[in-house]
Scaffold this motif. Structure first.
Motif, PDB file in Angstrom:
ATOM      1  N   MET A 119      -9.628  -0.072   2.233  1.00  0.00           N
ATOM      2  CA  MET A 119      -8.514   0.569   2.925  1.00  0.00           C
ATOM      3  C   MET A 119      -8.365   0.028   4.338  1.00  0.00           C
ATOM      4  O   MET A 119      -7.252  -0.126   4.843  1.00  0.00           O
ATOM      5  CB  MET A 119      -8.710   2.085   2.946  1.00  0.00           C
ATOM      6  CG  MET A 119      -8.727   2.737   1.569  1.00  0.00           C
ATOM      7  SD  MET A 119      -7.263   2.326   0.583  1.00  0.00           S
ATOM      8  CE  MET A 119      -5.971   3.038   1.594  1.00  0.00           C
ATOM      9  N   GLU A 120      -9.486  -0.268   4.978  1.00  0.00           N
ATOM     10  CA  GLU A 120      -9.437  -0.851   6.319  1.00  0.00           C
ATOM     11  C   GLU A 120      -8.764  -2.219   6.277  1.00  0.00           C
ATOM     12  O   GLU A 120      -7.926  -2.551   7.128  1.00  0.00           O
ATOM     13  CB  GLU A 120     -10.852  -0.973   6.890  1.00  0.00           C
ATOM     14  CG  GLU A 120     -11.522   0.370   7.181  1.00  0.00           C
ATOM     15  CD  GLU A 120     -12.988   0.217   7.523  1.00  0.00           C
ATOM     16  OE1 GLU A 120     -13.483  -0.931   7.525  1.00  0.00           O
ATOM     17  OE2 GLU A 120     -13.654   1.242   7.776  1.00  0.00           O
ATOM     18  N   LEU A 121      -9.120  -3.032   5.272  1.00  0.00           N
ATOM     19  CA  LEU A 121      -8.549  -4.371   5.152  1.00  0.00           C
ATOM     20  C   LEU A 121      -7.052  -4.323   4.868  1.00  0.00           C
ATOM     21  O   LEU A 121      -6.267  -5.042   5.488  1.00  0.00           O
ATOM     22  CB  LEU A 121      -9.274  -5.147   4.039  1.00  0.00           C
ATOM     23  CG  LEU A 121     -10.726  -5.545   4.306  1.00  0.00           C
ATOM     24  CD1 LEU A 121     -11.338  -6.156   3.052  1.00  0.00           C
ATOM     25  CD2 LEU A 121     -10.812  -6.527   5.463  1.00  0.00           C
ATOM     26  N   THR A 122      -6.671  -3.506   3.914  1.00  0.00           N
ATOM     27  CA  THR A 122      -5.257  -3.487   3.523  1.00  0.00           C
ATOM     28  C   THR A 122      -4.376  -2.875   4.612  1.00  0.00           C
ATOM     29  O   THR A 122      -3.225  -3.278   4.789  1.00  0.00           O
ATOM     30  CB  THR A 122      -5.072  -2.719   2.193  1.00  0.00           C
ATOM     31  OG1 THR A 122      -3.724  -2.849   1.759  1.00  0.00           O
ATOM     32  CG2 THR A 122      -5.357  -1.234   2.352  1.00  0.00           C
ATOM     33  N   THR A 123      -4.916  -1.923   5.377  1.00  0.00           N
ATOM     34  CA  THR A 123      -4.144  -1.342   6.477  1.00  0.00           C
ATOM     35  C   THR A 123      -3.947  -2.365   7.591  1.00  0.00           C
ATOM     36  O   THR A 123      -2.845  -2.502   8.142  1.00  0.00           O
ATOM     37  CB  THR A 123      -4.846  -0.091   7.029  1.00  0.00           C
ATOM     38  OG1 THR A 123      -5.031   0.858   5.967  1.00  0.00           O
ATOM     39  CG2 THR A 123      -4.020   0.553   8.132  1.00  0.00           C
ATOM     40  N   ALA A 124      -5.013  -3.109   7.903  1.00  0.00           N
ATOM     41  CA  ALA A 124      -4.924  -4.120   8.962  1.00  0.00           C
ATOM     42  C   ALA A 124      -3.976  -5.254   8.585  1.00  0.00           C
ATOM     43  O   ALA A 124      -3.332  -5.854   9.449  1.00  0.00           O
ATOM     44  CB  ALA A 124      -6.318  -4.673   9.267  1.00  0.00           C
ATOM     45  N   ALA A 125      -3.895  -5.557   7.273  1.00  0.00           N
ATOM     46  CA  ALA A 125      -3.062  -6.685   6.823  1.00  0.00           C
ATOM     47  C   ALA A 125      -1.674  -6.255   6.386  1.00  0.00           C
ATOM     48  O   ALA A 125      -0.910  -7.087   5.873  1.00  0.00           O
ATOM     49  CB  ALA A 125      -3.774  -7.399   5.672  1.00  0.00           C
TER      50      ALA A 125
END
Length: 241
Positions: A119-125
């Motif tokens: 979730m951290e990765l997809t939110t940042a990207a």
């Protein structure tokens, strides 16, 4: 009086007739000549990988055989040309990996806490991926989106904002076939609660969903803020406070 043997044979006869009917009404053969216009279809998955892509690409293969143009948009490079001939790919960037994630070991059972890094990765990207999906849709004149539902908000949001039809794909047991006695192991419960205690059923049915919503709530609010900054309309405008 009706013969008892006849009464016994009637259900069997009904079953046989039903089986004949089911076999007769089958799927349309792939080589049938159907008049239709060719459509441009985008298959999108942020996570990528065979487990997320293969079911969608098997459907895409049939669509390609029927004359439609299919474009795959996913992380990494996924071009098994011998298995999916005619498939065009646009990459979202480097493949998503969890090798250094101590909370997620793909060789062991995990629960929803193991998805926090994802979730951290997809939110940042989100911003970058939204633009890539939008550009791919416009450059390829996409008519239909097929989106992996897990951590793939840009795909669904682009389809929604371009007013294009979208098909969501998921392997989540709760979403696919919800039952009061069945759970998803990712929720931290046994796969079946049929023989569990009342408290365990109560925990898995009510407490766990609330706890999961609390854990992932910050990511939903961050995505909502990003959408507002980019003037993007989400599928659901209601985000928990």
């Amino acid at each position: 009086m009706i013969n008892k043997n006849l009464i016994f044979l009637l259900p069997i006869l009904v079953l046989l007739l039903n089986q004949v009917h089911v076999n007769a009404v089958d799927y349309v053969p792939r080589n049938i000549d159907i008049e239709h216009s060719s459509k441009n279809i985008l298959v999108g998955s942020y996570i990528g990988g065979r487990s997320h892509l293969k079911p969608m690409l098997d459907v895409a293969t049939i669509l390609i055989e029927r004359g439609h143009n299919v474009t795959l948009l996913t992380s990494g490079k996924y071009e098994p040309s011998s298995e999916y001939p005619g498939l065009k790919q646009i990459t979202l960037g480097p493949i998503t990996t969890f090798k250094n994630n101590k909370r997620m070991n793909i060789h062991k059972d995990i629960d929803y806490r193991g998805l926090l890094q994802l979730m951290e990765l997809t939110t940042a990207a989100y911003k970058i991926n939204y633009e890539k999906f939008k550009n791919a849709a416009k450059e390829n004149n996409i008519d239909l989106f097929i989106c992996d539902a897990l951590a793939n908000e840009p795909c669904i949001d682009v389809a929604n904002n371009l007013n294009k039809p979208v098909v969501g794909f998921t392997t989540s047991m709760q979403i696919m076939d919800p039952k009061p006695y069945k759970s998803d192991p990712l929720m931290g419960c046994n796969i079946s609660s049929e023989n569990e205690s009342f408290f365990e059923r109560f925990r898995c049915t009510l407490i766990q969903p609330l706890q999961i919503a609390y854990v992932f709530g910050p990511f939903a609010r961050r995505l909502s803020d990003i959408r507002d900054q980019m003037n993007i309309k989400s599928v659901s405008e209601k985000v928990p406070k």
